[in-house]
Write a protein that holds these residues in place. Structure first.
Motif, PDB file in Angstrom:
ATOM      1  N   ARG A 126      -3.042   6.349  -6.245  1.00  0.00           N
ATOM      2  CA  ARG A 126      -2.515   7.287  -5.643  1.00  0.00           C
ATOM      3  C   ARG A 126      -3.028   8.702  -5.841  1.00  0.00           C
ATOM      4  O   ARG A 126      -3.594   9.588  -4.903  1.00  0.00           O
ATOM      5  CB  ARG A 126      -1.025   7.507  -5.679  1.00  0.00           C
ATOM      6  N   THR A 127      -3.158   9.044  -6.948  1.00  0.00           N
ATOM      7  CA  THR A 127      -3.687  10.717  -7.492  1.00  0.00           C
ATOM      8  C   THR A 127      -5.124  10.455  -7.199  1.00  0.00           C
ATOM      9  O   THR A 127      -5.731  11.652  -6.672  1.00  0.00           O
ATOM     10  CB  THR A 127      -3.668  10.598  -9.131  1.00  0.00           C
ATOM     11  N   GLU A 128      -5.891   9.473  -7.614  1.00  0.00           N
ATOM     12  CA  GLU A 128      -7.338   9.338  -7.102  1.00  0.00           C
ATOM     13  C   GLU A 128      -7.646   9.503  -5.561  1.00  0.00           C
ATOM     14  O   GLU A 128      -8.485  10.401  -5.426  1.00  0.00           O
ATOM     15  CB  GLU A 128      -8.089   8.174  -7.766  1.00  0.00           C
ATOM     16  N   LEU A 129      -6.903   8.795  -4.942  1.00  0.00           N
ATOM     17  CA  LEU A 129      -6.885   9.022  -3.342  1.00  0.00           C
ATOM     18  C   LEU A 129      -6.715  10.275  -2.915  1.00  0.00           C
ATOM     19  O   LEU A 129      -7.184  10.891  -2.192  1.00  0.00           O
ATOM     20  CB  LEU A 129      -6.127   7.940  -2.801  1.00  0.00           C
ATOM     21  N   PHE A 130      -5.515  10.791  -3.384  1.00  0.00           N
ATOM     22  CA  PHE A 130      -5.054  12.101  -3.038  1.00  0.00           C
ATOM     23  C   PHE A 130      -6.156  13.169  -3.259  1.00  0.00           C
ATOM     24  O   PHE A 130      -6.535  13.979  -2.388  1.00  0.00           O
ATOM     25  CB  PHE A 130      -3.812  12.605  -3.442  1.00  0.00           C
ATOM     26  N   GLU A 131      -6.873  13.244  -4.469  1.00  0.00           N
ATOM     27  CA  GLU A 131      -7.795  14.178  -4.927  1.00  0.00           C
ATOM     28  C   GLU A 131      -8.930  14.012  -3.968  1.00  0.00           C
ATOM     29  O   GLU A 131      -9.607  14.976  -3.443  1.00  0.00           O
ATOM     30  CB  GLU A 131      -8.142  13.888  -6.195  1.00  0.00           C
ATOM     31  N   MET A 158      -8.644   7.705   5.081  1.00  0.00           N
ATOM     32  CA  MET A 158      -8.024   7.935   3.779  1.00  0.00           C
ATOM     33  C   MET A 158      -6.555   8.137   3.837  1.00  0.00           C
ATOM     34  O   MET A 158      -5.624   7.890   2.780  1.00  0.00           O
ATOM     35  CB  MET A 158      -8.570   9.112   3.216  1.00  0.00           C
ATOM     36  N   LEU A 159      -5.968   8.696   5.121  1.00  0.00           N
ATOM     37  CA  LEU A 159      -4.696   8.857   5.232  1.00  0.00           C
ATOM     38  C   LEU A 159      -3.942   7.234   5.387  1.00  0.00           C
ATOM     39  O   LEU A 159      -2.855   7.211   4.617  1.00  0.00           O
ATOM     40  CB  LEU A 159      -4.044   9.658   6.531  1.00  0.00           C
ATOM     41  N   ALA A 160      -4.402   6.444   6.072  1.00  0.00           N
ATOM     42  CA  ALA A 160      -3.909   4.952   6.095  1.00  0.00           C
ATOM     43  C   ALA A 160      -4.062   4.470   4.671  1.00  0.00           C
ATOM     44  O   ALA A 160      -2.749   3.868   4.199  1.00  0.00           O
ATOM     45  CB  ALA A 160      -4.730   4.360   7.283  1.00  0.00           C
ATOM     46  N   ASP A 161      -4.989   4.537   4.185  1.00  0.00           N
ATOM     47  CA  ASP A 161      -4.906   4.012   2.751  1.00  0.00           C
ATOM     48  C   ASP A 161      -3.935   4.659   1.663  1.00  0.00           C
ATOM     49  O   ASP A 161      -3.241   3.990   0.980  1.00  0.00           O
ATOM     50  CB  ASP A 161      -6.437   4.252   2.110  1.00  0.00           C
ATOM     51  N   GLY A 162      -3.640   6.059   1.864  1.00  0.00           N
ATOM     52  CA  GLY A 162      -2.768   6.629   0.913  1.00  0.00           C
ATOM     53  C   GLY A 162      -1.302   6.261   1.393  1.00  0.00           C
ATOM     54  O   GLY A 162      -0.456   6.076   0.329  1.00  0.00           O
ATOM     55  N   GLU A 163      -0.903   5.821   2.743  1.00  0.00           N
ATOM     56  CA  GLU A 163       0.407   5.534   3.020  1.00  0.00           C
ATOM     57  C   GLU A 163       0.545   3.948   2.415  1.00  0.00           C
ATOM     58  O   GLU A 163       1.816   3.758   2.050  1.00  0.00           O
ATOM     59  CB  GLU A 163       0.333   5.514   4.682  1.00  0.00           C
ATOM     60  N   GLU A 164      -0.442   3.486   2.108  1.00  0.00           N
ATOM     61  CA  GLU A 164      -0.088   2.232   1.569  1.00  0.00           C
ATOM     62  C   GLU A 164       0.184   2.150   0.322  1.00  0.00           C
ATOM     63  O   GLU A 164       0.521   1.009  -0.359  1.00  0.00           O
ATOM     64  CB  GLU A 164      -1.573   1.199   2.189  1.00  0.00           C
ATOM     65  N   THR A 165      -0.354   3.227  -0.672  1.00  0.00           N
ATOM     66  CA  THR A 165      -0.041   3.181  -1.867  1.00  0.00           C
ATOM     67  C   THR A 165       1.467   3.311  -2.183  1.00  0.00           C
ATOM     68  O   THR A 165       2.127   3.786  -1.481  1.00  0.00           O
ATOM     69  CB  THR A 165      -0.806   4.182  -2.583  1.00  0.00           C
ATOM     70  N   THR A 166       1.749   2.846  -3.440  1.00  0.00           N
ATOM     71  CA  THR A 166       3.109   2.661  -3.771  1.00  0.00           C
ATOM     72  C   THR A 166       3.390   3.850  -5.129  1.00  0.00           C
ATOM     73  O   THR A 166       2.366   4.226  -5.523  1.00  0.00           O
ATOM     74  CB  THR A 166       3.748   1.462  -4.452  1.00  0.00           C
ATOM     75  N   GLU A 167       4.483   3.990  -5.109  1.00  0.00           N
ATOM     76  CA  GLU A 167       5.127   5.008  -6.214  1.00  0.00           C
ATOM     77  C   GLU A 167       4.674   4.437  -7.712  1.00  0.00           C
ATOM     78  O   GLU A 167       4.314   4.858  -8.608  1.00  0.00           O
ATOM     79  CB  GLU A 167       6.558   4.913  -6.214  1.00  0.00           C
ATOM     80  N   ARG A 168       4.295   2.998  -7.893  1.00  0.00           N
ATOM     81  CA  ARG A 168       4.235   2.295  -8.842  1.00  0.00           C
ATOM     82  C   ARG A 168       2.649   2.598  -9.466  1.00  0.00           C
ATOM     83  O   ARG A 168       1.914   2.655 -10.401  1.00  0.00           O
ATOM     84  CB  ARG A 168       4.623   0.827  -8.879  1.00  0.00           C
ATOM     85  N   ALA A 169       1.861   2.590  -8.179  1.00  0.00           N
ATOM     86  CA  ALA A 169       0.341   2.904  -8.341  1.00  0.00           C
ATOM     87  C   ALA A 169      -0.132   4.089  -8.346  1.00  0.00           C
ATOM     88  O   ALA A 169      -0.770   4.880  -7.838  1.00  0.00           O
ATOM     89  CB  ALA A 169      -0.322   2.186  -7.026  1.00  0.00           C
ATOM     90  N   GLU A 170       0.395   5.039  -9.633  1.00  0.00           N
ATOM     91  CA  GLU A 170       0.098   6.409  -9.900  1.00  0.00           C
ATOM     92  C   GLU A 170      -1.296   6.693  -9.973  1.00  0.00           C
ATOM     93  O   GLU A 170      -1.882   7.881  -9.136  1.00  0.00           O
ATOM     94  CB  GLU A 170       0.608   6.696 -11.210  1.00  0.00           C
ATOM     95  N   LYS A 171      -2.226   5.887 -10.398  1.00  0.00           N
ATOM     96  CA  LYS A 171      -3.561   6.463 -10.795  1.00  0.00           C
ATOM     97  C   LYS A 171      -4.304   6.280  -9.061  1.00  0.00           C
ATOM     98  O   LYS A 171      -5.003   7.217  -8.720  1.00  0.00           O
ATOM     99  CB  LYS A 171      -4.313   5.310 -11.829  1.00  0.00           C
TER     100      LYS A 171
END
Ligand SMILES: [Fe+2]
Ligand SMILES: [Fe+2]
Length: 153
Positions: free
Chosen positions: A32-37, A17-30
């Motif tokens: 990013r938020t889902e993964l973080f939750e 999940m950390l690796a996936d999170g690092e790949e998300t971008t600032e534009r991919a808000e949704k």
């Protein structure tokens, strides 16, 4: 299940999940938020099973007392970074930077656990004791899932 096997499996999920999170971008808000939750929820339960089962057992033995205290403190640091992440706009460069720091902290913590801490745990507890700890961890996990399922969305 052996407690250390269970924790290592958890660590694998967390690292993914950390690796996936690092790949998300600032534009991919949704995304990013889902993964973080998802990561936050999983990490909360993971910390809980360590803090309620493994760390207290290690704290009781003079040889592993220090490493248990260190574990609690490292969780605290991660919790603090996560609180800050929650208060930071997910589409900002600050969020990206904070997430990176959180990732590095968690990865380092996992390395320490799987290294010195688990090695010591295997020296201090026999297989039966590790199985019992694993069972208690599974119970806590199952309970957390029930609570999550019954809470209003
Ligand atoms: Fe931990
Ligand atoms: Fe852990």
């Amino acid at each position: 299940m052996n407690a250390l096997t269970l924790l290592k499996e958890d660590h694998g999920h967390i690292k993914k999940m950390l690796a996936d999170g690092e790949e998300t971008t600032e534009r991919a808000e949704k995304t990013r938020t889902e993964l973080f939750e998802r990561l936050k929820g999983f990490l909360e339960v993971h910390e809980r099973i360590e803090e309620e089962v493994l760390y207290p057992a290690l704290k009781k033995k003079p040889k592993s007392e220090d490493i248990a205290y260190e574990g609690f403190e490292e969780h605290h640091v991660v919790d603090t970074i996560f609180e800050e992440l929650e208060a930071t706009p997910v589409d900002s460069p600050e969020w990206t930077a904070k997430f990176k720091v959180a990732k590095e902290n968690i990865e380092h913590h996992i390395e320490e656990e799987e290294g010195e801490m688990f090695k010591m745990t295997r020296q201090l507890f026999d297989d039966d004791e590790l199985e019992q700890m694993g069972t208690r961890m599974q119970e806590i996990k199952a309970l957390a899932k029930q609570v999550e399922a019954s809470s209003p969305a």
